[in-house]
Write an enzyme that holds these catalytic residues in place. Structure first.
Site, PDB file in Angstrom:
ATOM      1  N   PHE A  34      31.556  88.892  20.290  1.00 32.90           N
ATOM      2  CA  PHE A  34      32.464  89.650  21.151  1.00 32.90           C
ATOM      3  C   PHE A  34      32.676  88.919  22.477  1.00 32.90           C
ATOM      4  O   PHE A  34      31.723  88.387  23.064  1.00 32.90           O
ATOM      5  CB  PHE A  34      31.881  91.030  21.494  1.00 32.90           C
ATOM      6  N   ASP A  35      33.909  88.944  22.965  1.00 32.56           N
ATOM      7  CA  ASP A  35      34.167  88.654  24.362  1.00 32.56           C
ATOM      8  C   ASP A  35      33.714  89.881  25.159  1.00 32.56           C
ATOM      9  O   ASP A  35      33.514  90.965  24.593  1.00 32.56           O
ATOM     10  CB  ASP A  35      35.657  88.375  24.556  1.00 32.56           C
TER      11      ASP A  35
END
Length: 305
Positions: A161-162
């Protein structure tokens, strides 16, 4: 009594994200709906090739085999096809042995309205408009980008995930884009002990974390990671936010603006979620990637007066 999906992790996926329907879609684009319908009917006993999100779905469903008792993961098919043209999709699901039994065929319209009815925590599609509508309705969603790269053969599911505008709100990203890096760093230091707001993927991460808690660290089939452009001193607020949320995140990389691609390759992500299109286009060459068109980076600039 009606069946309820309860506390399951529910993933909704479009047929084009699950299977490679590029040839079929080309027929639709060039020859129209009736030609597409005939094309699918004539080939409904020919299994479709695997799509970009196939391995992710396969690994998610495999988790049910590792848990005793009630299954914890449900995948539902949401498709713009009609049931008639979608028969080939269901036949392909059976061919690959995927335990997907529920579907909504919307007959040419967007199926995103059925996401809350199914209780889905995530919608994966190749149709950007459907993804945007889902995010605007308050649900996690991503546009799966085409890559065609080879996938590693391993059982562990790895999701990356960012941070800002994906796991977290875009409140800090707004400061960065408006006032620059120095103002962003100063703001994050001042708010280091104030938790960030949740982004669209907070609930999905929490659902993954609940499943992870049912395994020991050594035999857990899911591994999650944060890949953020943040660096010290903006790291502290992220760490304290995750601590307050009480969710598990196995790895955290604070890259200080470095390109994420080689780090994602090293992690071996089965899917990476990022809100910035440029980051996605860089990452898609090495790992399956989902663009999350959410937050300030995806707002259409207003025309100047």
């Amino acid at each position: 009594m009606p069946v309820k999906l309860g506390e399951k992790l529910v993933i909704a996926i479009s047929s084009r994200a699950l299977f490679d329907l590029d040839d079929s879609h080309q027929v639709y684009e060039q020859e129209g709906l009736e030609a597409y319908r005939q094309y699918q009917i004539e080939r409904e006993d020919i299994p479709l090739e695997q799509g970009e999100a196939f391995v992710l779905v396969q690994k998610l469903l495999h988790i049910n085999n590792l848990l005793e008792g009630e299954s914890r993961v449900e995948v539902v098919l949401l498709s713009r096809n009609s049931a008639d043209t979608g028969l080939r999709v269901f036949n392909s699901i059976q061919h690959y042995g995927l335990s997907i039994t529920r579907a909504a065929f919307a007959g040419g319209r967007s199926p995103f309205a059925y996401i809350p009815a199914f209780g889905s925590q995530l919608f994966l599609s190749t149709h950007a408009e459907d993804v945007r509508s889902t995010l605007e309705a308050g649900f996690a969603a991503a546009t799966i980008l085409p890559s065609k790269h080879r996938r590693e053969e391993r059982d562990e599911l790895r999701i990356a995930f960012d941070g800002d505008a994906v796991l977290f709100s875009d409140e800090s990203e707004q400061i960065f884009q408006r006032d620059g890096l120095e103002a962003f760093q100063a703001s994050e230091q001042a708010a280091a002990r104030q938790a960030l707001g949740g982004g669209p993927f907070k609930g999905f991460l929490a659902a993954l974390s609940r499943i992870q808690s049912e395994f020991t660290n050594s035999d857990c089939p899911i591994r999650t990671a944060l890949f953020t452009a943040r660096s010290a001193p903006a790291h502290e607020r992220v760490i304290r936010t995750l601590r307050e949320w009480d969710v598990r995140l196995d790895e955290s990389l604070f890259l200080g603006g470095l390109d994420k691609s080689e780090f994602l390759r090293a992690f071996g992500a089965d899917l990476f979620f990022d809100d910035q299109e440029g980051h996605c286009l860089s990452a898609v060459g090495v790992v399956p990637t989902g663009h999350v068109p959410h937050g300030v980076s995806n707002r259409t600039p207003k025309a100047s007066a």
